[in-house]
Design a protein around this motif. Structure first.
Motif, PDB file in Angstrom:
ATOM      1  N   LEU A  87      -2.851  22.744  17.319  1.00  0.00           N
ATOM      2  CA  LEU A  87      -1.818  23.763  17.461  1.00  0.00           C
ATOM      3  C   LEU A  87      -2.363  25.053  18.042  1.00  0.00           C
ATOM      4  O   LEU A  87      -1.606  25.854  18.605  1.00  0.00           O
ATOM      5  N   ASN A  88      -3.650  25.282  17.891  1.00  0.00           N
ATOM      6  CA  ASN A  88      -4.254  26.522  18.358  1.00  0.00           C
ATOM      7  C   ASN A  88      -4.871  26.406  19.747  1.00  0.00           C
ATOM      8  O   ASN A  88      -5.511  27.352  20.222  1.00  0.00           O
ATOM      9  N   LEU A  89      -4.705  25.267  20.395  1.00  0.00           N
ATOM     10  CA  LEU A  89      -5.305  25.047  21.705  1.00  0.00           C
ATOM     11  C   LEU A  89      -4.295  25.279  22.816  1.00  0.00           C
ATOM     12  O   LEU A  89      -3.094  25.110  22.634  1.00  0.00           O
ATOM     13  N   SER A  90      -4.804  25.655  23.994  1.00  0.00           N
ATOM     14  CA  SER A  90      -3.960  25.688  25.177  1.00  0.00           C
ATOM     15  C   SER A  90      -3.583  24.259  25.553  1.00  0.00           C
ATOM     16  O   SER A  90      -4.183  23.286  25.069  1.00  0.00           O
ATOM     17  N   LEU A  91      -2.601  24.122  26.446  1.00  0.00           N
ATOM     18  CA  LEU A  91      -2.200  22.784  26.881  1.00  0.00           C
ATOM     19  C   LEU A  91      -3.367  22.037  27.518  1.00  0.00           C
ATOM     20  O   LEU A  91      -3.570  20.845  27.268  1.00  0.00           O
ATOM     21  N   GLN A  92      -4.141  22.758  28.340  1.00  0.00           N
ATOM     22  CA  GLN A  92      -5.285  22.117  28.995  1.00  0.00           C
ATOM     23  C   GLN A  92      -6.300  21.627  27.973  1.00  0.00           C
ATOM     24  O   GLN A  92      -6.813  20.510  28.057  1.00  0.00           O
ATOM     25  N   ASP A  93      -6.599  22.497  26.995  1.00  0.00           N
ATOM     26  CA  ASP A  93      -7.615  22.145  26.003  1.00  0.00           C
ATOM     27  C   ASP A  93      -7.118  21.049  25.062  1.00  0.00           C
ATOM     28  O   ASP A  93      -7.906  20.204  24.607  1.00  0.00           O
ATOM     29  N   ALA A  94      -5.818  21.045  24.767  1.00  0.00           N
ATOM     30  CA  ALA A  94      -5.270  19.974  23.931  1.00  0.00           C
ATOM     31  C   ALA A  94      -5.386  18.627  24.640  1.00  0.00           C
ATOM     32  O   ALA A  94      -5.717  17.609  24.029  1.00  0.00           O
ATOM     33  N   TYR A  95      -5.109  18.647  25.940  1.00  0.00           N
ATOM     34  CA  TYR A  95      -5.247  17.409  26.718  1.00  0.00           C
ATOM     35  C   TYR A  95      -6.700  16.944  26.719  1.00  0.00           C
ATOM     36  O   TYR A  95      -6.996  15.760  26.516  1.00  0.00           O
ATOM     37  N   GLU A  96      -7.603  17.889  26.906  1.00  0.00           N
ATOM     38  CA  GLU A  96      -9.024  17.524  26.924  1.00  0.00           C
ATOM     39  C   GLU A  96      -9.476  17.020  25.566  1.00  0.00           C
ATOM     40  O   GLU A  96     -10.343  16.137  25.469  1.00  0.00           O
ATOM     41  N   ALA A  97      -8.886  17.545  24.477  1.00  0.00           N
ATOM     42  CA  ALA A  97      -9.228  17.055  23.145  1.00  0.00           C
ATOM     43  C   ALA A  97      -8.854  15.585  22.991  1.00  0.00           C
ATOM     44  O   ALA A  97      -9.571  14.807  22.340  1.00  0.00           O
ATOM     45  N   VAL A  98      -7.718  15.189  23.593  1.00  0.00           N
ATOM     46  CA  VAL A  98      -7.333  13.777  23.561  1.00  0.00           C
ATOM     47  C   VAL A  98      -8.346  12.943  24.339  1.00  0.00           C
ATOM     48  O   VAL A  98      -8.789  11.883  23.878  1.00  0.00           O
ATOM     49  N   VAL A  99      -8.721  13.416  25.516  1.00  0.00           N
ATOM     50  CA  VAL A  99      -9.721  12.711  26.322  1.00  0.00           C
ATOM     51  C   VAL A  99     -11.024  12.555  25.549  1.00  0.00           C
ATOM     52  O   VAL A  99     -11.643  11.488  25.537  1.00  0.00           O
ATOM     53  N   ASP A 100     -11.440  13.617  24.869  1.00  0.00           N
ATOM     54  CA  ASP A 100     -12.697  13.567  24.115  1.00  0.00           C
ATOM     55  C   ASP A 100     -12.602  12.609  22.929  1.00  0.00           C
ATOM     56  O   ASP A 100     -13.553  11.884  22.623  1.00  0.00           O
ATOM     57  N   ALA A 101     -11.445  12.607  22.251  1.00  0.00           N
ATOM     58  CA  ALA A 101     -11.270  11.705  21.111  1.00  0.00           C
ATOM     59  C   ALA A 101     -11.309  10.248  21.547  1.00  0.00           C
ATOM     60  O   ALA A 101     -11.888   9.390  20.867  1.00  0.00           O
ATOM     61  N   ILE A 102     -10.707   9.967  22.698  1.00  0.00           N
ATOM     62  CA  ILE A 102     -10.739   8.603  23.212  1.00  0.00           C
ATOM     63  C   ILE A 102     -12.166   8.196  23.548  1.00  0.00           C
ATOM     64  O   ILE A 102     -12.620   7.102  23.208  1.00  0.00           O
ATOM     65  N   GLY A 103     -12.899   9.095  24.198  1.00  0.00           N
ATOM     66  CA  GLY A 103     -14.292   8.807  24.512  1.00  0.00           C
ATOM     67  C   GLY A 103     -15.132   8.614  23.276  1.00  0.00           C
ATOM     68  O   GLY A 103     -16.016   7.750  23.232  1.00  0.00           O
ATOM     69  N   ALA A 104     -14.869   9.406  22.223  1.00  0.00           N
ATOM     70  CA  ALA A 104     -15.637   9.297  20.985  1.00  0.00           C
ATOM     71  C   ALA A 104     -15.432   7.950  20.309  1.00  0.00           C
ATOM     72  O   ALA A 104     -16.267   7.508  19.517  1.00  0.00           O
ATOM     73  N   ASN A 105     -14.302   7.306  20.614  1.00  0.00           N
ATOM     74  CA  ASN A 105     -14.031   5.980  20.054  1.00  0.00           C
ATOM     75  C   ASN A 105     -14.478   4.856  20.980  1.00  0.00           C
ATOM     76  O   ASN A 105     -14.111   3.707  20.791  1.00  0.00           O
TER      77      ASN A 105
END
Length: 495
Positions: A87-105
């Protein structure tokens, strides 16, 4: 539009191809070799079996993050603290967080530019369809691709970028296609030379046939992959009104002519079927018929693919809050599969069946599309339909030859109309010699003593039972449904 949005370009990347099953265990990055996608270091094939995950509609946020933590969506794990952080992230950073979570898995991603103006896609004249449309400025598009390639450079889980989804509309023309797709591909590759570059065609990503006469002309150091889509609504009227054997053959031939030709010949290149799917509820008859035709066609070619879709619902779509997505793998609440049997049907498509390091045919897998099962042998003589995860190997030399269990003297033998097939050493009998007998090339038949064709069959009442019955719909009757008798001998060159 990209220029006006600046780094907001990242939200109109649109979709993520999420690898459906299993972690990656390859040396990244990936490359191409002939028609194959391979591990750049070892040359070993890497088959992409993927899910689309949308982020392209009005909210410009990856769908479903309000229902489950990222880790739960991606890997059924971890706690819900991730939601409050987003909720505290920009749209760009929220999208990147999804990318990072997928990579972490341990999963790989393909980033796809779906539209320029966030909206549900696609209509022929929605302003997003082709270079020069109201919301589709080619210069801004290249700038956006460059920014995305730069932002995700160094994230090895991002293995590819797709330049544009479903080019379409009245402005379509080949000179602009070649000019702009070439510029876009070069922009991605010069910025991030590690990623594969996916190239889409015309007419809603159905048509790449023009490459048969005028090739794209770029390989980008073995990084170019082509993509195509295939849905039932491309042949809606035919599926509803014409003989199913004939329609299936027409669909398969058109897919070969307009896209799949790319994987053959001296200049073969990889092709990913980057969108296909059905109403998973099973209530759409056109979808059901189409899928029974698509599955053996795609398995036979052992294509890479990306299923539509992961998301069970949307934040907001076409003026409605929280609508359901009935083509989804997940249910409305994103917490369980919509239909586990649907996922089971995909098993044969998940398997690697062809190996770029082998040439000679080794065996066939006998697949029943309606169930997704393979014809397998358990013990000495139990012929049955079961999961294609463990599959029996069969040999077959063409029409009029037996279907023989590899490594044995046993072959499939019809025993009568409505009677289960058996294994027999009598492989020269007409009851044990098989041929394709319908336009769809999906009826596999032997003959009884009266010269009548008996086709393999498996019905929804008991998909584990493999029978022979009088062949249905061979004369292309309308109002005749042959799908329980559709089977495909899928070739494999694996050892």
């Amino acid at each position: 539009m990209f220029a006006k949005m600046g780094m907001k370009t990242l939200h109109v990347i649109l979709l993520i191809f999420l690898s459906l099953f299993g972690a990656f265990c390859y040396s990244l990055p990936l490359s191409t070799r002939g028609r194959w996608i391979v591990d750049s270091e070892t040359g070993r094939r890497v088959k992409l079996t993927c899910l689309n995950w949308a982020a392209h509609i009005d909210t410009m946020v990856t769908e479903g993050l309000h229902t489950q933590p990222i880790e739960d969506i991606v890997a059924k794990g971890r706690d819900s603290s991730e939601q409050s952080r987003l909720l505290n992230l920009s749209l760009q950073d929220a999208y990147e967080a999804v990318v990072d979570a997928i990579g972490a898995n341990g999963l790989m991603l393909v980033l796809d530019n779906h539209v320029s103006k966030p909206m549900w896609c696609c209509a022929s004249e929605d302003g997003n369809g082709f270079f020069g449309d109201m919301f589709f400025d080619p210069k801004e598009w290249v700038q956006g691709l460059t920014q995305v390639a730069s932002r995700f450079k160094g994230k090895p889980q991002v293995v590819a970028m797709s330049m544009r989804n479903e080019l379409r509309g009245p402005r379509q023309n080949l000179p602009d296609w070649y000019t702009n797709m070439t510029e876009g591909a070069k922009a991605i590759h010069s910025t991030n030379p590690d990623v594969l570059v996916l190239v889409s065609g015309l007419n809603f990503d159905l048509d790449l046939s023009f490459l048969n006469t005028t090739p794209f002309g770029l390989t980008l150091d073995n990084k170019v992959v082509y993509e195509a889509h295939w849905y039932s609504f491309d042949f809606t009227q035919q599926w509803q009104t014409q003989p199913l054997n004939r329609v299936c053959r027409q669909c398969a031939d058109e897919f070969q002519r307009e896209a799949a030709f790319l994987i053959t010949g001296d200049n073969a290149a990889p092709l990913i079927l980057s969108e296909f799917g059905v109403d998973v509820r099973g209530v759409n008859q056109d979808d059901n018929r189409y899928f029974n035709c698509l599955l053996p066609t795609v398995a036979d070619k052992d294509l890479d693919w990306a299923l539509w879709t992961l998301q069970g619902s949307y934040y907001y779509r076409e003026g409605k809050a929280g609508p359901e997505e009935v083509y989804s793998v997940l249910d409305y609440n994103w917490d369980k599969p919509r239909d586990p049997k649907y996922l089971e049907r995909l098993t044969i498509l998940q398997q690697t069946i062809q190996d770029p390091n082998s040439i000679a045919l080794s065996y066939y897998v006998l697949v029943h599309p309606e169930s997704g099962f393979c014809v397998n042998v358990e013990g000495q003589d139990n012929v049955h339909g079961s999961s294609c995860r463990e599959r029996s190997k069969w040999s077959h030399s063409g029409d009029g030859s037996p279907i023989q269990l590899v490594g044995s003297e046993l072959c499939l033998k019809a025993a009568g109309d409505g009677v289960p097939v058996a294994l027999s050493t009598d492989c020269k009998s007409p009851w044990a010699t098989w041929k394709l007998v319908s336009d769809s090339m999906l009826h596999i038949a032997a003959m009884d003593e009266q010269g009548n064709s008996l086709c393999l069959e498996s019905t929804s009442s008991n998909y584990s039972s493999i029978l022979t019955r009088s062949c249905a719909c061979l004369n292309n009757e309308t109002n005749c449904d042959p799908q329980s008798q559709w089977f495909r001998l899928v070739p494999s060159n694996l050892s």
